[in-house]
Scaffold this motif. Structure first.
Motif, PDB file in Angstrom:
ATOM      1  N   GLN A  92       0.827  -1.206   0.000  1.00 46.58           N
ATOM      2  CA  GLN A  92       0.000   0.000   0.000  1.00 46.58           C
ATOM      3  C   GLN A  92       0.862   1.257   0.000  1.00 46.58           C
ATOM      4  OE1 GLN A  92      -3.068  -1.005  -0.195  1.00 46.58           O
ATOM      5  NE2 GLN A  92      -4.132   0.951  -0.321  1.00 46.58           N
ATOM      6  N   VAL A 158      -7.350  -1.288  13.656  1.00 43.68           N
ATOM      7  CA  VAL A 158      -7.667  -2.445  12.813  1.00 43.68           C
ATOM      8  C   VAL A 158      -7.404  -3.697  13.636  1.00 43.68           C
ATOM      9  CG1 VAL A 158      -7.175  -3.694  10.691  1.00 43.68           C
ATOM     10  CG2 VAL A 158      -7.017  -1.191  10.729  1.00 43.68           C
ATOM     11  N   ASP A 314      -4.270  -8.468   4.298  1.00 46.85           N
ATOM     12  CA  ASP A 314      -5.312  -7.439   4.166  1.00 46.85           C
ATOM     13  C   ASP A 314      -5.302  -6.494   5.366  1.00 46.85           C
ATOM     14  OD1 ASP A 314      -6.050  -8.633   1.817  1.00 46.85           O
ATOM     15  OD2 ASP A 314      -7.814  -9.644   2.645  1.00 46.85           O
ATOM     16  N   LYS A 315      -5.014  -7.035   6.528  1.00 44.11           N
ATOM     17  CA  LYS A 315      -4.938  -6.213   7.735  1.00 44.11           C
ATOM     18  C   LYS A 315      -3.849  -5.157   7.599  1.00 44.11           C
ATOM     19  CE  LYS A 315      -3.423  -8.259  11.453  1.00 44.11           C
ATOM     20  NZ  LYS A 315      -3.361  -9.135  12.655  1.00 44.11           N
ATOM     21  N   ALA A 317      -2.560  -3.958   4.712  1.00 47.11           N
ATOM     22  CA  ALA A 317      -2.927  -2.997   3.669  1.00 47.11           C
ATOM     23  C   ALA A 317      -3.960  -1.998   4.180  1.00 47.11           C
ATOM     24  CB  ALA A 317      -3.468  -3.740   2.451  1.00 47.11           C
ATOM     25  N   LEU A 318      -4.934  -2.477   4.937  1.00 46.79           N
ATOM     26  CA  LEU A 318      -5.975  -1.592   5.470  1.00 46.79           C
ATOM     27  C   LEU A 318      -5.389  -0.597   6.467  1.00 46.79           C
ATOM     28  CD1 LEU A 318      -8.916  -0.750   5.765  1.00 46.79           C
ATOM     29  CD2 LEU A 318      -9.221  -2.648   7.384  1.00 46.79           C
ATOM     30  N   ALA A 319      -4.497  -1.068   7.332  1.00 50.74           N
ATOM     31  CA  ALA A 319      -3.872  -0.166   8.303  1.00 50.74           C
ATOM     32  C   ALA A 319      -3.084   0.932   7.599  1.00 50.74           C
ATOM     33  CB  ALA A 319      -2.960  -0.958   9.233  1.00 50.74           C
ATOM     34  N   GLN A 321      -3.541   2.120   4.558  1.00 47.14           N
ATOM     35  CA  GLN A 321      -4.439   3.045   3.870  1.00 47.14           C
ATOM     36  C   GLN A 321      -5.110   4.000   4.854  1.00 47.14           C
ATOM     37  OE1 GLN A 321      -4.749   3.366   0.430  1.00 47.14           O
ATOM     38  NE2 GLN A 321      -5.592   5.281   1.235  1.00 47.14           N
ATOM     39  N   LEU A 322      -5.511   3.496   6.020  1.00 52.25           N
ATOM     40  CA  LEU A 322      -6.118   4.368   7.029  1.00 52.25           C
ATOM     41  C   LEU A 322      -5.135   5.438   7.483  1.00 52.25           C
ATOM     42  CD1 LEU A 322      -8.063   1.793   9.242  1.00 52.25           C
ATOM     43  CD2 LEU A 322      -9.060   3.630   7.873  1.00 52.25           C
ATOM     44  N   ASP A 325      -4.691   8.024   4.713  1.00 48.03           N
ATOM     45  CA  ASP A 325      -5.867   8.891   4.700  1.00 48.03           C
ATOM     46  C   ASP A 325      -5.810   9.908   5.826  1.00 48.03           C
ATOM     47  OD1 ASP A 325      -6.814   7.487   2.541  1.00 48.03           O
ATOM     48  OD2 ASP A 325      -8.253   6.282   3.687  1.00 48.03           O
ATOM     49  N   GLN A 336     -11.809  -0.710  12.234  1.00 45.27           N
ATOM     50  CA  GLN A 336     -12.281  -1.847  11.444  1.00 45.27           C
ATOM     51  C   GLN A 336     -12.057  -3.139  12.218  1.00 45.27           C
ATOM     52  OE1 GLN A 336     -13.633  -1.405   8.314  1.00 45.27           O
ATOM     53  NE2 GLN A 336     -13.335   0.806   8.471  1.00 45.27           N
ATOM     54  N   LEU A 338     -11.993  -7.152  11.419  1.00 40.84           N
ATOM     55  CA  LEU A 338     -11.967  -8.115  10.331  1.00 40.84           C
ATOM     56  C   LEU A 338     -12.383  -9.500  10.821  1.00 40.84           C
ATOM     57  CD1 LEU A 338      -8.595  -7.025   8.676  1.00 40.84           C
ATOM     58  CD2 LEU A 338     -10.913  -6.192   8.203  1.00 40.84           C
TER      59      LEU A 338
END
Length: 377
Positions: A92, A158, A314-315, A317-319, A321-322, A325, A336, A338
């Motif tokens: 990411q 997350v 995925d965890k 990548a999400l962290a 991106q957050l 942002d 989030q 999961l």
């Protein structure tokens, strides 16, 4: 021979220092001809461009994101779940043009590199809540995202549903008829302190680690819902196969001996299975084993390991991106949770009638130890 600086290059060209700086940082302010003349002279004099550190100071950012671990850096790059998580983070960040800095937060002995780390933001990944490194990060007010941590107001978090996943593991064992279930955890105990070796701890043990607490609560709730006794617990000082083997040795001495073991991780479970093989106990005929994570080695184990799957990549990548942002908008973002999934394989089955009382055959234990190294591959 003196080193060429931005100022000496400007003097050699007969232009201002600002003009040379613009050639590197704001090229649209100069003509193409002037830019090329500056770059040609720079190559001739061996000037490699402005200092990245100085540029970072001027911009007020480093374009680097930190990931803070409790464990040492060797663990971060060797543990299969941590490497998947870091791969998700790195992918990411790479798309966004950011670098990745991995930092350790020792359990003792100071804050480690956190006090001097030059990062724009921080992913706090499964760090002990009393970690000196985490205290420094909070004091510096670095924009952060928490992962595998207790949720905090004003900071995105997350997590995976550790408690539900742990409950599912115990429910699966209870449904097969297991009533003597034990748990293998890390850094668990009434004080939450990590021992130097594996130790038996109380049924109501706690931990400094949010993930460990959540999974132990899930095991206890699962036993309670199934109407079986709460699990006997072993606390290990580290999450690796060797400590899983030590934990298994302790539990094999328990009376009655557990017929099923739930483990905090696949790494511990693989170590448990290796020790059971060394003691000439069969999985799952004599003892059933369940892991947590669904690491790549779980499906390849002999027998294949029943485990709770979590989306580690995925965890990460999400962290990431957050956090990106948050740096862009200034808003913390939403937390989030999961989902986890029980993956049933061949390491669990109904207990044999005498599984809790049948000892290993002492005459074969030497042979079992000789071949034990094969069982965790």
């Amino acid at each position: 021979m003196s080193r060429t600086t931005l100022l000496s290059l400007a003097q050699a060209l007969g232009v201002s220092r600002t003009t040379v700086s613009n050639a590197y940082s704001r090229p649209e302010k100069l003509s193409a001809e002037l830019r090329e003349r500056i770059f040609a002279t720079a190559r001739e004099l061996g000037y490699e461009g402005p200092s990245p550190l100085a540029a970072s100071l001027r911009k007020g950012r480093t374009d680097s994101i930190g990931v803070l671990f409790t464990d040492d850096l060797g663990y971060a790059f060797s543990d299969p779940v941590s490497t998947l998580f870091l791969a998700g983070v790195a992918g990411q960040l790479q798309e966004a043009g950011h670098a990745l800095t991995v930092l350790s937060a020792p359990r003792s002995g100071g804050s480690g590199p956190m006090s001097r780390a030059m990062v724009d933001g921080l992913i706090v990944y499964s760090v002990d809540e009393d970690s000196p490194g985490l205290a420094v990060a909070r004091k510096r007010a670095i924009p952060s995202v928490l992962v595998d941590q207790a949720p905090e107001t004003g900071t995105a978090c997350v997590n995976v549903d550790d408690r539900v996943g742990a409950e599912a593991a115990v429910a699966h064992l209870a449904a097969q008829g297991h009533a003597a279930i034990a748990g293998v955890a890390v850094a668990a105990g009434d004080s939450g302190a990590a021992a130097e070796q594996c130790v038996l701890v109380g049924n109501n043990a706690t931990s400094r680690s949010y993930v460990v607490r959540e999974r132990m609560v899930g095991w206890r709730h699962g036993c309670e819902d199934a109407g079986v006794p709460p699990p006997v617990m072993v606390s290990c000082p580290a999450n690796d196969a060797e400590h899983g083997r030590h934990a298994a040795r302790l539990l094999l001495e328990a009376v009655p001996r557990p017929t099923a073991l739930v483990c905090l991780s696949d790494e511990l479970a693989l170590g448990v299975m290796a020790e059971l093989a060394a003691q000439d106990l069969r999985v799952p005929a004599d003892v059933s084993v369940v892991g947590f994570d669904d690491s790549p080695a779980a499906a390849m184990a002999q027998p294949p390991l029943t485990t709770v799957r979590q989306p580690a990549r995925d965890k990460g990548a999400l962290a990431a991106q957050l956090l990106l942002d948050r740096l862009r908008t200034g808003e913390a973002g939403s937390s989030q949770l999961l989902a986890t999934e029980l993956v049933v394989r061949s390491s669990t089955a109904a207990p044999a009638a005498d599984a809790a009382t049948r000892p290993a055959d002492p005459s074969r234990s030497r042979k079992g130890r000789r071949h034990a190294g094969r069982s965790d591959r």
